[in-house]
Enzyme design. Structure first.
Site, PDB file in Angstrom:
ATOM      1  N   GLY B 198       0.799  -1.226   0.000  1.00  0.00           N
ATOM      2  CA  GLY B 198       0.000   0.000   0.000  1.00  0.00           C
ATOM      3  C   GLY B 198       0.831   1.275   0.000  1.00  0.00           C
ATOM      4  O   GLY B 198       0.296   2.362   0.155  1.00  0.00           O
ATOM      5  N   LYS B 216       3.888  19.202  -5.608  1.00  0.00           N
ATOM      6  CA  LYS B 216       4.165  19.729  -4.267  1.00  0.00           C
ATOM      7  C   LYS B 216       5.234  20.806  -4.329  1.00  0.00           C
ATOM      8  O   LYS B 216       5.144  21.834  -3.653  1.00  0.00           O
ATOM      9  CB  LYS B 216       4.587  18.588  -3.355  1.00  0.00           C
ATOM     10  CG  LYS B 216       3.478  17.559  -3.133  1.00  0.00           C
ATOM     11  CD  LYS B 216       4.030  16.291  -2.479  1.00  0.00           C
ATOM     12  CE  LYS B 216       2.935  15.251  -2.269  1.00  0.00           C
ATOM     13  NZ  LYS B 216       3.518  13.938  -1.911  1.00  0.00           N
TER      14      LYS B 216
END
Lengths: 444, 444
Positions: B198, B216
């Site tokens: 994950g 970002k």
């Protein structure tokens, strides 16, 4: 001299007075000069120094102060109608700094201060004064120099219940310990060198005995846990007993030694308890604090949702400290100001200090013992009787000086009080040539 | 359904609606439930979810959403009179997320979002909308997960002219690179493992090709330098070409490899220019970013007074992201809100991109070449002709597979363009079995 001026608005300049023109005060003036345009843009209005006060008006500080009004009596700054915010850079927990701070807040003026001792001792009173007057009280520069860690805890982690706040809060100690580590030199020599280089004060007691770090820890704990600042109950030990041999030993085991301030709140059957300690610890390489070198500071905050956050930077110096002071001023100019300790002073809880004896810990213990048969048996028997289980033990070869031998060990995890109890059994033993040094191992 | 309610005040609850109930949305609800009391104390008033919207109303999310009003059409949240702030957790740079954001700000409601792609593409437009409506626009969760780095740049370093902002902005890449480093495994295997655990998306392209980090970086640069968000001009290269052999080679030279986003403003005779790049770099052990492991993010900001500041923590995950979202909500509840990009949108400057060719850099270059005589001479001649001076060169022993040999080198400091020019001389050479990999060395 008092001048009258219109009430401050959100577009009129923010007019400040500075008390104390040492390196930090001069640094603030230099910063406000250098970055004036950018600050006016970010603050939404200019920040202007209108008045200053210091001991000696004539001293050359590398910045022009003739353009500012001068007050011989610094508390007069609090009475000037042309001042919105007083910046207190005088220092000292009481005396003139406290008088000025009370007078400024009492007069409804904002107060920005770098004074960790004053906030550690009188933070609650000043916060209540500020809140009653609807005035700003801000002290970013009091902890961690230029690191925005007060803001980080007050606002950045505001949605979290913090489980722990800890860090490297004193640049002088960190400079000394990391230099001892790098050079192998002894404490006294590195301290002298640090004093020569300006990393340590002429009177270094506040730093090397951990008091300065304790001031800062008490402030962080209050913000982090919503408690009243409780400097009196910080358990403090400094770095004066750490020898270069301890640092070498720790290195051989995969650790560095750092002065760590740590605080947490423990839920007990009698209610929550606040634990605050400052002490040298063994920090495993791999922990983010192990890589903090020189006069750098670093603070770790562990939140119940954020996880572990690290804030790191220069812990002192005129530039970084001025950066923090000016950030507070910009917040005030932006009207982004709230309760100094994040929640209103009246709601800060007064928690009794925690008793940590039952807490599990691994510990480094170093003995300086006489080089004679039976000593090791005596030590290990005491540890056994105190229920301390030894994970590893290193006895150094014969000492060069005076038949003194170092025995260092790391315990398995066990209740803290067991080590205390075991060492009590050795008290008065003539095998010991110095008080044993006990350094906890910081959990990863 | 629309209900009427009194105008919000500073003591009435802050009423929020959440669009998108994936792991982060559910995390925000769980956080607001778990820490409700503490948040009300810090925010000065409760923060209450009143309405939600997501694709599937019936899905089990581990939190009770039956107590909230439900909207099938998420833009209806922006029209509800009982909502003060909309929390956008839908994702995607355009489409429903953008429609909802425009509608919310247009209706004068605050907007909190974790959507880095949307802010990177439409941040300026949304900021202007927010400012025109005097509404809050906040996006702490868009960069660095739970790390308060938007706040750190917007407010913590607000008094500084920043010289540089850089850091590790993508947890997936950092997980892959640091796992390759630790295990010696190859990129593809570690990526597959990361997907299983994950840490990487099923479609990992946005992460491993550097696009997520570029989003970002563009946001950080805008706040740090007061420029309009300029995602289009971020120079991006990802980590897909990095081999475990490069990591081993870097390690032997005292470096780790990290995907670094970095931005600065360069003063040129033609005016200021903005440089934004995302690329794998060699980071010397001893640099604070070299110790950043796993899915952790870290941002360094260098200010002209603060010096170097480091902000570090979990870069993703529902808890950290929810922490950042809720911190934004607390700021709004406290009425501590200003220009989203620190200075008003109309004053953000549009800087042309910088051309970095003249900048001095040390560079790691890795060639995969045919194992035959004369290849080394061919390479070194090209570098000489490009004016690249070699500091160290390592030729690996004979390769196991297909006569391919790795030649790695580190250059002395020299203009960046020289390496480009030298490699152009080798273009088309049949000695090269793969495009050379060029990794800059991050200055200490």
């Amino acid at each position: 001299m008092t001048t009258t001026a219109p009430e401050p608005s959100r577009t009129a300049p923010l007019r400040i007075a500075i008390a104390g023109l040492g390196t930090v005060g001069a640094g603030v003036i230099r910063l406000l000069d250098t970055n004036a345009q950018l600050i006016a843009m970010r603050a939404g209005r200019p920040i202007e120094v209108v008045a200053v006060s210091a001991r000696d008006r004539g001293k050359d500080r590398g910045v022009d102060i003739a353009r500012f009004a001068w007050e011989d009596d610094m508390t007069a700054l609090a009475r000037r109608d042309d001042v919105d915010v007083v910046v207190e850079l005088v220092g000292g927990s009481d005396g003139p700094a406290l008088a000025l701070s009370r007078a400024s807040l009492g007069a409804g003026k904002g107060l920005v201060t770098a004074n960790k001792a004053m906030i550690a001792h009188h933070g609650l009173e000043l916060a209540k004064l500020a809140e009653a007057a609807n005035a700003a009280l801000k002290f970013e520069a009091a902890v961690g120099g230029g690191i925005p860690v007060i803001k980080g805890l007050r606002e950045g982690t505001s949605a979290n219940a913090l489980t722990k706040v800890y860090g490297i809060l004193n640049g002088t100690c960190n400079y000394i310990l990391s230099t001892m580590e790098r050079t192998g030199a002894d404490f006294a020599d590195v301290l002298a060198e640090a004093q020569r280089l300006g990393f340590a004060e002429a009177d270094p007691a506040f730093d090397i005995e951990g008091v300065d770090a304790a001031h800062k820890l008490a402030i962080l704990a209050a913000i982090g846990f919503g408690t009243q600042v409780d400097f009196a109950n910080v358990r403090v030990s400094g770095i004066t007993e750490v020898r270069s041999a301890d640092i070498a030993q720790a290195a051989a085991l995969g650790f560095v030694i750092r002065l760590i301030g740590e605080a947490d709140v423990e839920d007990t059957p009698e209610g929550p308890r606040l634990l605050q300690r400052v002490r040298p610890c063994l920090v495993a390489r791999g922990h983010p604090l192990s890589a903090v070198e020189g006069a750098t500071n670093a603070v770790v905050a562990e939140g119940n949702f954020s996880g572990r956050l690290l804030f790191q930077g220069a812990g002192a110096g005129d530039g970084p400290t001025a950066s923090a002071v000016a950030a507070d001023l910009i917040d005030i100019a932006r009207d982004e100001v709230g309760a100094p300790f994040s929640i209103p002073g009246d709601h800060l809880s007064a928690l009794p200090p925690a008793e940590p004896g039952h807490r599990p810990a691994r510990t480094y213990i170093r003995f300086m013992v006489k080089d004679r048969p039976g000593v090791l048996a005596e030590l290990t028997a005491a540890l056994r009787d105190g229920d301390v289980s030894i994970e590893s033990l290193i006895q150094q070869g014969r000492s060069q000086s005076g038949g003194e031998v170092m025995v260092a060990m790391v315990t398995h995890e066990g209740p803290e009080r067991c080590v205390t109890q075991a060492l009590a059994l050795l008290e008065g033993s003539d095998s010991l040539m110095a008080k044993p040094l006990v350094l906890p191992i910081l959990p990863l």
